[in-house]
Design a protein around this motif. Structure first.
Motif, PDB file in Angstrom:
ATOM      1  N   CYS A 185     -11.139  -2.264   0.924  1.00  0.00           N
ATOM      2  CA  CYS A 185     -10.772  -1.173   1.389  1.00  0.00           C
ATOM      3  C   CYS A 185     -10.005  -1.278   2.948  1.00  0.00           C
ATOM      4  N   THR A 200       0.661  -1.252  -0.124  1.00  0.00           N
ATOM      5  CA  THR A 200      -0.065   0.002  -0.043  1.00  0.00           C
ATOM      6  C   THR A 200       0.949   1.261   0.122  1.00  0.00           C
ATOM      7  N   LEU A 206     -16.971  -8.873  -4.240  1.00  0.00           N
ATOM      8  CA  LEU A 206     -16.943  -8.456  -5.641  1.00  0.00           C
ATOM      9  C   LEU A 206     -18.203  -8.505  -6.466  1.00  0.00           C
TER      10      LEU A 206
HETATM   11  C1  LIG Z   1      -4.470  -6.524   0.924  1.00  0.00           C
HETATM   12  S1  LIG Z   1      -5.779  -6.005   1.630  1.00  0.00           S
HETATM   13  C2  LIG Z   1      -5.966  -4.279   1.432  1.00  0.00           C
HETATM   14  C3  LIG Z   1      -6.455  -3.491   2.260  1.00  0.00           C
HETATM   15  C4  LIG Z   1      -6.257  -1.796   2.198  1.00  0.00           C
HETATM   16  N1  LIG Z   1      -6.690  -1.402   0.954  1.00  0.00           N
HETATM   17  C5  LIG Z   1      -5.074  -1.478   2.309  1.00  0.00           C
HETATM   18  O1  LIG Z   1      -4.385  -1.240   1.403  1.00  0.00           O
HETATM   19  O2  LIG Z   1      -4.473  -1.516   3.418  1.00  0.00           O
HETATM   20  C6  LIG Z   1      -7.103  -6.498   0.598  1.00  0.00           C
HETATM   21  C7  LIG Z   1      -8.706  -6.253   1.132  1.00  0.00           C
HETATM   22  O3  LIG Z   1      -9.499  -6.950   0.321  1.00  0.00           O
HETATM   23  C8  LIG Z   1     -10.626  -7.260   1.007  1.00  0.00           C
HETATM   24  N2  LIG Z   1     -11.189  -8.579   0.405  1.00  0.00           N
HETATM   25  C9  LIG Z   1     -10.928  -9.701   0.295  1.00  0.00           C
HETATM   26  N3  LIG Z   1     -11.823 -10.555  -0.482  1.00  0.00           N
HETATM   27  C10 LIG Z   1     -12.640  -9.565  -0.809  1.00  0.00           C
HETATM   28  C11 LIG Z   1     -13.743  -9.489  -1.813  1.00  0.00           C
HETATM   29  N4  LIG Z   1     -14.009 -10.973  -2.408  1.00  0.00           N
HETATM   30  N5  LIG Z   1     -14.727  -8.471  -2.109  1.00  0.00           N
HETATM   31  C12 LIG Z   1     -14.161  -7.320  -1.392  1.00  0.00           C
HETATM   32  N6  LIG Z   1     -13.113  -7.299  -0.530  1.00  0.00           N
HETATM   33  C13 LIG Z   1     -12.342  -8.264  -0.066  1.00  0.00           C
HETATM   34  C14 LIG Z   1      -9.951  -8.010   2.314  1.00  0.00           C
HETATM   35  O4  LIG Z   1     -10.844  -8.074   3.332  1.00  0.00           O
HETATM   36  C15 LIG Z   1      -8.806  -6.805   2.531  1.00  0.00           C
HETATM   37  O5  LIG Z   1      -9.549  -5.895   3.288  1.00  0.00           O
END
Ligand SMILES: C[S@@+](CC[C@H](N)C(=O)[O-])C[C@H]1O[C@@H](n2cnc3c(N)ncnc32)[C@H](O)[C@@H]1O
Length: 389
Positions: free
Chosen positions: A256, A234, A303
């Protein structure tokens, strides 16, 4: 990737539920799995272990109205229904798991989005729990504090965990909160544990982490991704982002987490920001960080984007996940790219950071103006930007 790549088809496949049967002795309990859930396309391996303990009568099935917190797909509720047992409530913190539970026939009225620490003191007679220890010990601790407070003095909590997931440590933490702890089975590393007589002096759960992010104070629920720090990927995305890309833009922060990228977009002058995550802890954390900011909307959704207003955005920011529990899951990557394509207006721009080993350049091959903007000295990551085909 072929030029006929169809994001709607990818998302439809992502949304499809896979029927799975949970065998408990001679009973076959119908459940459903979905991309992103533990064990997909099969079951969370904790469930066969629990099924074995139930089938061998090492642990009695639900006896009284109970809370099912075994991963959100409603396994215990479906079992109790098959056995003619008591009603259950499903404590669920994943939008995908909630979809799977509904698909397996759990009544909408049984769904209870939330966490053990939300449950009123003394309100639970019985609960079944599969801790998400990969989310860190402060999360396990807050959940245990929540259970010890929510359970009635004569109630029981049945927990299942694996020794390689820190089962021993979980047991030590549990023993500090419950006077009676009995390991009812040990099989292939799995342990099913019955906890009774919650101690009266357990602290009030405090699941919040307070820390300072690059754009201001952060308030994040334990177990949310990067709950107390900026993830290195990030940070790379923040470095690479052109500030002008966000000014006046309609932005989707896809996955997020803590809300850090949403906050950044708002500070950089975005006109509006939708923050979306499958994880309820992420949603509550993002709400805590951006609530009150004009133009900020936080939504709990996976998603499948069942958020009709998230269409025709100018910018998508994402650090997509590639793990479920401790397992790498490739299908999530393509789902994230498809969701971004669906949400963006034509020529709208995606900014994405991922582990360099993941195939995002291939997934974005049919997009326009694909650029690698990875900051120097970050060889482990790849920051890519491209505009929607
Ligand atoms: C690598 S983290 C990034 C979080 C944040 N954007 C950051 O940069 O710190 C990925 C995020 O995607 C979310 N996530 C995982 N699968 C998902 C899905 N099917 N739909 C939406 N969000 C999802 C997770 O819960 C997590 O919060």
């Amino acid at each position: 990737m072929s030029s006929s790549w169809d994001p709607d088809a990818v998302l439809a496949a992502h949304a499809a539920l896979v029927p799975v049967a949970w065998r408990v002795g001679s009973a076959e309990v119908p459940l459903a799995s979905a991309v992103g859930l533990r064990g997909y396309p099969g079951l969370d391996p904790a469930l066969p272990a629990l099924g074995e303990a139930l089938a061998r009568s090492r642990v009695a099935p639900p006896q009284r109205p109970f809370v099912d917190a075994t991963g959100g797909v409603g396994a215990l509720i479906a079992l109790a229904r098959a056995l003619g047992g008591p009603p259950g409530r499903l404590l669920v913190a994943s939008a995908a798991a909630q979809r799977a539970a509904l698909g397996a026939g759990v009544e909408p009225s049984a769904l209870e989005p939330g966490f053990p620490w939300d449950l009123p003191p003394g309100s639970v007679e019985e609960a079944w729990w599969r801790p998400a220890s990969e989310r860190g010990w402060s999360r396990v601790r807050a959940e245990l504090d929540g259970w010890a407070r929510a359970l009635q003095p004569g109630g029981r909590l049945v927990a299942v965990w694996h020794k390689d997931e820190g089962g021993k440590r979980a047991e030590r933490m549990a023993a500090e909160r419950f006077e009676a702890l009995q390991v009812v089975t040990r099989a292939a590393g799995w342990r099913v544990v019955e906890l009774t007589r919650p101690r009266p002096d357990v602290p009030v759960p405090d699941p919040w982490c307070h820390w300072r992010g690059p754009d201001g104070p952060m308030q994040t629920l334990a177990g949310t991704f990067a709950a107390e720090r900026v993830d290195a990927g990030t940070a790379a995305l923040l470095t690479a982002l052109e500030r002008d890309a966000l000014r006046g833009a309609r932005v989707l922060d896809l996955g997020c987490g803590s809300g850090l990228l949403s906050l950044h977009a708002l500070r950089a002058g975005a006109a509006c920001v939708w923050a979306l995550d499958d994880d309820l802890a992420a949603v509550r954390s993002s709400e805590a960080v951006v609530s009150g900011a004009p133009g900020a909307v936080v939504r709990w959704s996976d998603l499948t984007l069942d958020v009709p207003e998230v269409r025709a955005v100018d910018v998508v920011l994402t650090n997509p996940p590639f793990h479920v529990g401790r397992r790498v899951v490739g299908a999530l990557s393509e789902g994230f790219v498809a969701a971004a394509a669906t949400a963006l207006r034509p020529q709208g721009r995606l900014w994405l950071v991922a582990n360099a080993a993941l195939p995002f350049e291939r997934l974005l091959a049919s997009w326009h103006d694909l650029r690698d903007v990875t900051p120097a000295k970050l060889p482990g990551y790849r920051v890519l930007t491209a505009s929607r085909p």
